[in-house]
Design a protein around this motif. Structure first.
Motif, PDB file in Angstrom:
ATOM      1  N   VAL A 188      78.183  29.586  42.392  1.00  0.00           N
ATOM      2  CA  VAL A 188      76.716  30.312  41.281  1.00  0.00           C
ATOM      3  C   VAL A 188      77.871  31.461  40.258  1.00  0.00           C
ATOM      4  N   ASP A 189      77.448  31.145  38.948  1.00  0.00           N
ATOM      5  CA  ASP A 189      78.377  31.706  38.181  1.00  0.00           C
ATOM      6  C   ASP A 189      77.290  33.077  38.125  1.00  0.00           C
ATOM      7  N   ALA A 190      78.605  34.354  38.204  1.00  0.00           N
ATOM      8  CA  ALA A 190      78.149  35.396  38.855  1.00  0.00           C
ATOM      9  C   ALA A 190      77.348  35.980  36.732  1.00  0.00           C
ATOM     10  N   ALA A 191      76.982  35.437  36.140  1.00  0.00           N
ATOM     11  CA  ALA A 191      74.920  35.507  34.941  1.00  0.00           C
ATOM     12  C   ALA A 191      74.098  35.171  34.862  1.00  0.00           C
ATOM     13  N   ASP A 192      74.394  34.033  36.181  1.00  0.00           N
ATOM     14  CA  ASP A 192      73.270  33.848  36.664  1.00  0.00           C
ATOM     15  C   ASP A 192      72.780  34.877  37.988  1.00  0.00           C
ATOM     16  N   VAL A 193      73.263  36.063  38.432  1.00  0.00           N
ATOM     17  CA  VAL A 193      73.520  36.025  39.339  1.00  0.00           C
ATOM     18  C   VAL A 193      73.013  38.166  38.777  1.00  0.00           C
ATOM     19  N   PRO A 194      72.558  38.844  38.001  1.00  0.00           N
ATOM     20  CA  PRO A 194      72.205  39.576  37.625  1.00  0.00           C
ATOM     21  C   PRO A 194      73.103  41.454  38.599  1.00  0.00           C
ATOM     22  N   ASP A 195      72.098  41.135  39.716  1.00  0.00           N
ATOM     23  CA  ASP A 195      72.057  41.912  40.975  1.00  0.00           C
ATOM     24  C   ASP A 195      72.773  41.154  41.859  1.00  0.00           C
ATOM     25  N   PRO A 196      73.773  41.711  42.635  1.00  0.00           N
ATOM     26  CA  PRO A 196      73.814  41.143  43.455  1.00  0.00           C
ATOM     27  C   PRO A 196      73.520  41.916  45.106  1.00  0.00           C
ATOM     28  N   GLN A 197      72.434  42.372  44.640  1.00  0.00           N
ATOM     29  CA  GLN A 197      72.671  44.106  46.284  1.00  0.00           C
ATOM     30  C   GLN A 197      70.928  43.585  45.799  1.00  0.00           C
ATOM     31  N   THR A 198      70.403  42.360  45.328  1.00  0.00           N
ATOM     32  CA  THR A 198      68.283  42.364  45.421  1.00  0.00           C
ATOM     33  C   THR A 198      68.193  41.445  46.412  1.00  0.00           C
ATOM     34  N   LEU A 199      69.600  40.320  47.182  1.00  0.00           N
ATOM     35  CA  LEU A 199      68.894  39.352  47.490  1.00  0.00           C
ATOM     36  C   LEU A 199      68.796  39.034  48.851  1.00  0.00           C
ATOM     37  N   ALA A 200      67.849  38.421  49.629  1.00  0.00           N
ATOM     38  CA  ALA A 200      67.282  38.176  50.757  1.00  0.00           C
ATOM     39  C   ALA A 200      68.142  37.040  51.561  1.00  0.00           C
ATOM     40  N   LEU A 201      68.598  37.054  52.679  1.00  0.00           N
ATOM     41  CA  LEU A 201      69.659  36.333  53.543  1.00  0.00           C
ATOM     42  C   LEU A 201      68.649  36.127  54.607  1.00  0.00           C
ATOM     43  N   ARG A 202      68.972  34.812  55.151  1.00  0.00           N
ATOM     44  CA  ARG A 202      68.371  34.241  56.353  1.00  0.00           C
ATOM     45  C   ARG A 202      68.971  33.056  57.047  1.00  0.00           C
ATOM     46  N   THR A 203      68.813  33.232  58.992  1.00  0.00           N
ATOM     47  CA  THR A 203      69.294  31.551  59.023  1.00  0.00           C
ATOM     48  C   THR A 203      68.296  31.136  60.108  1.00  0.00           C
ATOM     49  N   THR A 204      68.596  29.968  59.633  1.00  0.00           N
ATOM     50  CA  THR A 204      67.784  29.483  60.815  1.00  0.00           C
ATOM     51  C   THR A 204      68.660  28.603  61.910  1.00  0.00           C
ATOM     52  N   VAL A 205      68.674  28.209  63.012  1.00  0.00           N
ATOM     53  CA  VAL A 205      68.923  26.911  64.229  1.00  0.00           C
ATOM     54  C   VAL A 205      68.558  26.426  64.925  1.00  0.00           C
ATOM     55  N   ASN A 206      68.097  25.065  64.408  1.00  0.00           N
ATOM     56  CA  ASN A 206      67.540  23.851  64.284  1.00  0.00           C
ATOM     57  C   ASN A 206      65.941  24.204  64.211  1.00  0.00           C
ATOM     58  N   GLY A 207      66.083  25.118  62.643  1.00  0.00           N
ATOM     59  CA  GLY A 207      64.760  24.869  61.915  1.00  0.00           C
ATOM     60  C   GLY A 207      64.165  26.542  62.569  1.00  0.00           C
ATOM     61  N   LYS A 208      64.439  27.209  63.031  1.00  0.00           N
ATOM     62  CA  LYS A 208      63.680  28.474  64.131  1.00  0.00           C
ATOM     63  C   LYS A 208      64.435  29.264  63.226  1.00  0.00           C
TER      64      LYS A 208
END
Length: 264
Positions: free
Chosen positions: A167-187
């Motif tokens: 994703v172009d950097a210009a489309d991510v104005p603040d990289p310090q406000t991004l939610a992360l998540r992981t699922t394993v087999n949908g959980k």
């Protein structure tokens, strides 16, 4: 803009996302669109060069350091990875035979866009070309010391899926406000936010560029929050970052007779 690199019709193509499809940029096929399910996804580093250096952060989220019963580092804890560890979206990661604990790590990956040397923190984001999602698997059985992760823990072939998009950097104005998540087999098993990094993206670029030159295409994997769990063959892991993408990866069993059977 979201960039991808794919294999389709016997060739490798650069593409961009357009209206839920992949629009090819290869001159002979320019403008042709193909479906997400009709291609093999590769690490999405184009149009930037292949990385000369891959830097990965350990213990860069305080909650993850606490999870592992370590104090947060006072300066970035980093190690190097080889390009052979990289695979793309929907690819397979090999779990070595006999290991007891192999876990994912959902991470924001920073892709350097231009040569960076002695960059100041206030200017650091100007040197970012884009962002992607990384899943930096660790095999804890092989760990000698959390402050000295050895090659077998973090630098194995197939153990660093990245993608699906650059994703172009210009489309991510603040990289310090991004939610992360992981699922394993949908959980849902892991969630966090890049605002909780101990060392944010500008700090990392300033730190590394003070003593080494970062080149276009180089990668910085910025660490993971808490919530890692063991992954078994057949597990489907999705590591997702808001605004960047959802990276799918499947664990497969190592074939009998490879070097890990002997502990090499």
């Amino acid at each position: 803009m979201k960039h991808a690199r794919i294999a389709w019709a016997g060739a490798v193509h650069d593409a961009v996302e357009k209206e839920g499809q992949l629009e090819l940029l290869t001159p002979a096929f320019a403008g042709r669109r193909v479906g997400f399910d009709d291609v093999v996804w590769l690490p999405p580093l184009a149009p930037l060069p292949r990385p000369r250096t891959i830097l990965a952060l350990g213990l860069n989220y305080a909650d993850h350091a606490k999870e592992l019963e370590f104090k947060p580092p006072v300066e970035p804890l980093a190690f190097l990875k080889g390009e052979a560890s990289l695979i793309g979206h929907r690819a397979f990661t090999v779990r070595p035979n006999g290991v007891k604990f192999m876990h994912y790590e959902c991470e924001l990956a920073v892709v350097i866009g231009r040569e960076a040397r002695c960059v100041k923190k206030d200017d650091a984001l100007d040197f970012v070309g884009g962002y992607t999602v990384a899943n930096d698997y660790a095999i804890r059985d092989y760990l000698e010391n959390w402050y000295r992760p050895n090659l077998r823990v973090k630098n194995r072939d197939t153990c660093t899926p990245i993608g699906p998009w650059l994703v172009d950097a210009a489309d991510v104005p603040d990289p310090q406000t991004l939610a992360l998540r992981t699922t394993v087999n949908g959980k849902l098993t892991q969630q966090g936010n890049t605002q909780d990094m101990i060392f944010d993206v500008p700090t990392l670029i300033e730190y590394f560029s003070a003593f080494m030159t970062l080149m276009p295409g180089d990668l910085i994997l910025t660490g993971t929050p808490d919530g890692v769990v063991d992954c078994q063959p057949g597990d489907v892991i999705v590591t997702e970052i808001d605004g960047i993408g959802a990276l799918t990866n499947t664990i497969t069993q190592e074939q009998t007779g490879s070097d890990s059977d002997s502990g090499k």
